[in-house]
Design an enzyme around this catalytic site. Structure first.
Site, PDB file in Angstrom:
ATOM      1  N   HIS A  61      27.823  -8.515   9.510  1.00 37.14           N
ATOM      2  CA  HIS A  61      27.180  -8.230   8.220  1.00 37.14           C
ATOM      3  C   HIS A  61      26.575  -9.516   7.675  1.00 37.14           C
ATOM      4  O   HIS A  61      25.443  -9.534   7.198  1.00 37.14           O
ATOM      5  CB  HIS A  61      28.203  -7.767   7.168  1.00 37.14           C
ATOM      6  CG  HIS A  61      28.977  -6.546   7.541  1.00 37.14           C
ATOM      7  ND1 HIS A  61      30.271  -6.348   7.123  1.00 37.14           N
ATOM      8  CD2 HIS A  61      28.650  -5.465   8.268  1.00 37.14           C
ATOM      9  CE1 HIS A  61      30.703  -5.190   7.584  1.00 37.14           C
ATOM     10  NE2 HIS A  61      29.738  -4.638   8.277  1.00 37.14           N
ATOM     11  N   ALA A  82      28.186  -5.146  16.401  1.00 40.72           N
ATOM     12  CA  ALA A  82      28.267  -3.805  15.799  1.00 40.72           C
ATOM     13  C   ALA A  82      27.968  -3.883  14.305  1.00 40.72           C
ATOM     14  O   ALA A  82      27.283  -3.019  13.753  1.00 40.72           O
ATOM     15  CB  ALA A  82      29.649  -3.201  16.029  1.00 40.72           C
ATOM     16  N   CYS A  90      32.847  -5.079  16.827  1.00 41.94           N
ATOM     17  CA  CYS A  90      32.506  -6.485  17.048  1.00 41.94           C
ATOM     18  C   CYS A  90      31.410  -6.934  16.078  1.00 41.94           C
ATOM     19  O   CYS A  90      30.888  -6.169  15.288  1.00 41.94           O
ATOM     20  CB  CYS A  90      32.066  -6.698  18.487  1.00 41.94           C
ATOM     21  SG  CYS A  90      30.482  -5.918  18.855  1.00 41.94           S
ATOM     22  N   ARG A 129      27.068   6.619  14.469  1.00 47.16           N
ATOM     23  CA  ARG A 129      27.471   6.369  13.081  1.00 47.16           C
ATOM     24  C   ARG A 129      26.847   7.376  12.115  1.00 47.16           C
ATOM     25  O   ARG A 129      27.209   7.448  10.957  1.00 47.16           O
ATOM     26  CB  ARG A 129      27.087   4.925  12.717  1.00 47.16           C
ATOM     27  CG  ARG A 129      27.486   4.480  11.338  1.00 47.16           C
ATOM     28  CD  ARG A 129      27.505   2.971  11.328  1.00 47.16           C
ATOM     29  NE  ARG A 129      27.550   2.388  10.012  1.00 47.16           N
ATOM     30  CZ  ARG A 129      26.482   1.962   9.336  1.00 47.16           C
ATOM     31  NH1 ARG A 129      25.266   2.114   9.842  1.00 47.16           N
ATOM     32  NH2 ARG A 129      26.627   1.399   8.162  1.00 47.16           N
TER      33      ARG A 129
HETATM   34 FE1  CFM Z   1      30.869  -0.683   4.486  1.00 49.70          FE
HETATM   35 FE2  CFM Z   1      32.696   0.587   5.476  1.00 49.70          FE
HETATM   36 FE3  CFM Z   1      31.166  -1.057   6.917  1.00 49.70          FE
HETATM   37 FE4  CFM Z   1      30.136   1.226   5.876  1.00 49.70          FE
HETATM   38 FE5  CFM Z   1      30.688   2.450   8.257  1.00 49.70          FE
HETATM   39 FE6  CFM Z   1      33.245   1.833   7.806  1.00 49.70          FE
HETATM   40 FE7  CFM Z   1      31.763   0.166   9.242  1.00 49.70          FE
HETATM   41 MO1  CFM Z   1      32.431   2.458  10.163  1.00 49.70          MO
HETATM   42  S1  CFM Z   1      31.304   1.432   4.168  1.00 49.70           S
HETATM   43  S2  CFM Z   1      29.339  -0.726   6.023  1.00 49.70           S
HETATM   44  S3  CFM Z   1      29.128   2.876   6.798  1.00 49.70           S
HETATM   45  S4  CFM Z   1      32.623  -1.485   5.482  1.00 49.70           S
HETATM   46  S5  CFM Z   1      32.346   3.661   8.268  1.00 49.70           S
HETATM   47  S6  CFM Z   1      34.492   1.652   5.923  1.00 49.70           S
HETATM   48  S7  CFM Z   1      33.727   0.726   9.530  1.00 49.70           S
HETATM   49  S8  CFM Z   1      30.402   1.464  10.074  1.00 49.70           S
HETATM   50  S9  CFM Z   1      31.188  -1.887   8.961  1.00 49.70           S
HETATM   51  C1  HCA Z   2      31.414   0.295  14.417  1.00 50.81           C
HETATM   52  C2  HCA Z   2      30.873   1.557  13.833  1.00 50.81           C
HETATM   53  C3  HCA Z   2      31.913   2.458  13.286  1.00 50.81           C
HETATM   54  C4  HCA Z   2      32.837   2.959  14.396  1.00 50.81           C
HETATM   55  C5  HCA Z   2      33.657   4.091  13.947  1.00 50.81           C
HETATM   56  C6  HCA Z   2      34.815   4.516  14.765  1.00 50.81           C
HETATM   57  C7  HCA Z   2      31.187   3.658  12.625  1.00 50.81           C
HETATM   58  O1  HCA Z   2      32.504  -0.143  14.095  1.00 50.81           O
HETATM   59  O2  HCA Z   2      30.728  -0.286  15.205  1.00 50.81           O
HETATM   60  O3  HCA Z   2      35.588   3.691  15.240  1.00 50.81           O
HETATM   61  O4  HCA Z   2      34.971   5.721  14.858  1.00 50.81           O
HETATM   62  O5  HCA Z   2      31.365   3.878  11.474  1.00 50.81           O
HETATM   63  O6  HCA Z   2      30.445   4.345  13.333  1.00 50.81           O
HETATM   64  O7  HCA Z   2      32.663   1.807  12.320  1.00 50.81           O
END
Ligand code: CFM
Ligand code: HCA
Length: 531
Positions: A182, A53, A50, A84
Site C-alpha cells: 500500500h 498483492a 505479500c 478480489r
Molecule cells: Fe483495506 Fe482491508 Fe486492505 Fe481492503 Fe481487501 Fe482486506 Fe486487503 Mo482483502 S479494506 S484495502 S479491500 S485493509 S479485503 S480488510 S485484506 S484486499 S489489503
Molecule cells: C490479497 C487479497 C485478498 C485475499 C483474500 C483472501 C482479497 O491479500 O492479496 O485471502 O481470501 O481481499 O482478495 O486480501
C-alpha cells in the site's frame, strides 16, 4: 486457563512469548497494547498476502484504465486477477482493462540474463494491441533479486510513446505483507498522478472517497448515497476509478477515509500538499453510516446540506427497517469471529452490532498499532521493518493548487474534536473479555474456533474451508464470496440476509469435526507443543 492461554500454551516458550504480545484480552480499563506490523515468523502458516498483492492487487488493481503489467513469473499476475471482486463499469471514453491480466511471464533464462528486454517487448505489444494512455509496471520477487531497472524502462516507455508509465518496486518480500505494498503504491500515486488534473469542480460539497475499492459494488452504493445527499464525488481511491478521477482528487474539499490502513499516506499527503483535510468514516453498518453522514455534514456546516442529510437518512432507514428487524430477530445473541486484512475486522463489528451479533474475536493480518489502538499511539510506535526499505515521502504545499474550505481555526477545532485527521482504532469498540489478535496463523485460527465456537467466522479463502470442515460456518469478508454490496443501508440488508441464510443452513451440524472423532496425537497440532 483462559481461551487465549490455552492456545498459547501449546507453543514452546520462545514462540509463546512472541505470540502473546500479538494477542490481547480486551479490558477497557487497561491500555490494550498490542504488537503489530512485524514480520511473519518463518515457518508459520500465515494468512497474510505479500507486498506485491497490496500494491498491484489492492491499491492499483481497481484503476480501470491503467494497463498494469506484472513483471515476474506468471503465478503472481494470475493470483492477483479478479478474485478480489473490485468491480468496474465501462465508461464512455475511458479504457477498461479490468478483465485482462498482463504479465511478462518471466522464465528461467530471463532470471539468468535479465528481464528488462522482455519487459520492453511487453510494453511494445501493449502499445500495438491496446494503445493505453497509462502503463504501470509492478515487480515481483525475482525482479528485485536480479536487479532489473523497471524505473529506467518506465522512463524509456514515456519517451518512446508519449504516455504515462509508472514503475512500482513492490517485490513480494519487501515488507509486512500488503501493508508495505500500500505504502509503495501510495507514494507513486502522490508523486506522479494526484494534482495533475484540471477538471472543473462546481459543487462546493466536493469529496474524495479514499480506501474504497468497490468490492462487490460497495463503492457504488456509497456513491449513490452521497450523491443523493448532494455531494460531488471527485475521486474514489481506487474502486471503479479512472486515472482522470485520481488526477483531480486534489480539487475536493474533503477526503473521506474508509480503509485507513491502505490509504492513510495519501490522505495525509493530499492534506499537506493541497490543503484538503481527511475524515475517517465507516459506511459499513447502519449506525456507522448514519454517524459518518452526520460527521461529513458537520464539516461542511451548511444548513441545507444538514437538513438533506437527515431527510435521506430517515428515508433510507425507513426502507430497510422492516428487513433489518426481521434479520435481527433471527440473529440476536449469535456470536462471530472476524479475521481479515487491516480494516474490516473493525468496520464489520458495527454492522454485527446492528444485528445483535456479538464479536468474540477480531484481528488484522497486517494492521498497524493505530488500527488497533488509535492514532494517538503513533508517536510511541517503534520504526518497523518496512521503514528501512520503503521510503516515507514528504511534500510541501503546492502554492498554486493549495485551497481551503474552512478557516484554519475551524479546521483546528475539528481536529481537536477528533472529527478530522483522526482514527480511534478497533479496540475502543470491543467489549471486555473479547479477544483482539494480530497476524493470526492457521494453527491459532483452528484452536480459537474450537474453543470459542462462534456461530460464524468471517475471513478469507485460505482459512474458510478449514473452518467449514471443522463445522463452523465461514463467510469471506474479503470478496464477500459471490455477494454484495454490503455497504450503507441497503448493503446492511444484503449482509444480514446472507449470514442468516448461512447460519440457518443445517449443514454445519452434520459436519463431524476431526477432533471429535479421532483422538488427538501427542506432539501434533492441537496436542503437544506446536512449535
Ligand atoms: Fe483495506 Fe482491508 Fe486492505 Fe481492503 Fe481487501 Fe482486506 Fe486487503 Mo482483502 S479494506 S484495502 S479491500 S485493509 S479485503 S480488510 S485484506 S484486499 S489489503
Ligand atoms: C490479497 C487479497 C485478498 C485475499 C483474500 C483472501 C482479497 O491479500 O492479496 O485471502 O481470501 O481481499 O482478495 O486480501
Amino acid at each position: 486457563m483462559s481461551v487465549m492461554e490455552k492456545v498459547l500454551d501449546q507453543y514452546n516458550s520462545r514462540v509463546y512469548k512472541n505470540r502473546k504480545e500479538h494477542m490481547v484480552t480486551v479490558n477497557q480499563n487497561e491500555k490494550n497494547e498490542i504488537a503489530a506490523n512485524v514480520r511473519t515468523i518463518p515457518g508459520i502458516i500465515t494468512q497474510r498476502g505479500c507486498c506485491y498483492a497490496g500494491c498491484k492487487g489492492v491499491v492499483l488493481g481497481p484503476i480501470k484504465d491503467a494497463f498494469i503489467i506484472t513483471h515476474g513469473p506468471i503465478g503472481c499476475a494470475y493470483y492477483s486477477w479478479g478474485t478480489r471482486r473490485h468491480k468496474g463499469k465501462k465508461e464512455e471514453g475511458v479504457d477498461n482493462f479490468l478483465q485482462y491480466c498482463f504479465s511478462t511471464d518471466m522464465q528461467e533464462p530471463d532470471i539468468v540474463f535479465g528481464g528488462e528486454k522482455k519487459l520492453k517487448k511487453a510494453i511494445e505489444e501493449a502499445m500495438d494491441l491496446f494503445q493505453p494512455k497509462t502503463i504501470m509496471i509492478c515487480s515481483t520477487c525475482p525482479v528485485g533479486l536480479i536487479g532489473d531497472d523497471i524505473h529506467a524502462v518506465a522512463k524509456w516507455a514515456e519517451q518512446e510513446y508519449g504516455i504515462k508509465c509508472i514503475a512500482f518496486s513492490c517485490e513480494g518480500y519487501k515488507g509486512v505483507s500488503q501493508s508495505a505494498g500500500h505504502h509503495i503504491a501510495n507514494n507513486q500515486l502522490v508523486r506522479y498522478v494526484i494534482g495533475e488534473g484540471d477538471r472543473e469542480i462546481k459543487n462546493k460539497f466536493a469529496i474524495n472517497i479514499l480506501g474504497e475499492y468497490n468490492i462487490g459494488g460497495d463503492g457504488w452504493e456509497t456513491e449513490r448515497l452521497l450523491k443523493r445527499i448532494g455531494y460531488e464525488v471527485v475521486s474514489t481511491f481506487t474502486g471503479d476509478s479512472s486515472m482522470e478521477d485520481l488526477k483531480n482528487s486534489h480539487k475536493a474539499n474533503l477526503s473521506l477515509v474508509q480503509c485507513h490502513r491502505s490509504i492513510n499516506y495519501i490522505a495525509e499527503l493530499i492534506e499537506s500538499k493541497y490543503g484538503v483535510p481527511w475524515m475517517k468514516v465507516n459506511f459499513i453498518g447502519v449506525e456507522g453510516t448514519i454517524e459518518s453522514l452526520r460527521n461529513i455534514a458537520k464539516y461542511f456546516n451548511d444548513p441545507e446540506l444538514t437538513a438533506r442529510t437527515e431527510a435521506v437518512i430517515a428515508d433510507e432507514v425507513d426502507l430497510i427497517e422492516e428487513d433489518m428487524a426481521y434479520y435481527k430477530s433471527k440473529l440476536k445473541g449469535k456470536t462471530a469471529a472476524i479475521y481479515v486484512g487491516g480494516s474490516r475486522a473493525h468496520h464489520y463489528q458495527t454492522l454485527l452490532d446492528d444485528l445483535g451479533v456479538h464479536t468474540v474475536l477480531a484481528g488484522y493480518e497486517f494492521g498497524h498499532r493505530e488500527e488497533y489502538e488509535g492514532r494517538e499511539v503513533i508517536p510511541f510506535v517503534k520504526p518497523d521493518a518496512d521503514s528501512k526499505n520503503i521510503e516515507s515521502i514528504t511534500v510541501s504545499p503546492d502554492l498554486e493548487k493549495y485551497h481551503v474550505y474552512l478557516s484554519e481555526e475551524d479546521v483546528s477545532r475539528l481536529k481537536e474534536e477528533k472529527l478530522l485527521d483522526y482514527y480511534g482504532g478497533m479496540v475502543k469498540d470491543m467489549s471486555d473479555g473479547t479477544y483482539m489478535v494480530d497476524d493470526l496463523n492457521h494453527f491459532e485460527t483452528e484452536e480459537f474456533l474450537k474453543l470459542l465456537k462462534p456461530d460464524i467466522f468471517f475471513s478469507g479463502i485460505k482459512d474458510k474451508y478449514v473452518a467449514q470442515k471443522g463445522g463452523t460456518l465461514s463467510r469471506q469478508l474479503h470478496s464477500y464470496d459471490y455477494s454484495g454490496p454490503y455497504s450503507c443501508f441497503r448493503g446492511a440488508v444484503n449482509f444480514a440476509r446472507d449470514i442468516t441464510m448461512g447460519i440457518y443452513t443445517p449443514a454445519w451440524s452434520y459436519v463431524k469435526t476431526p477432533w471429535k472423532t479421532a483422538p488427538i496425537l501427542e506432539g501434533t497440532l492441537g496436542g503437544g507443543k506446536a512449535c
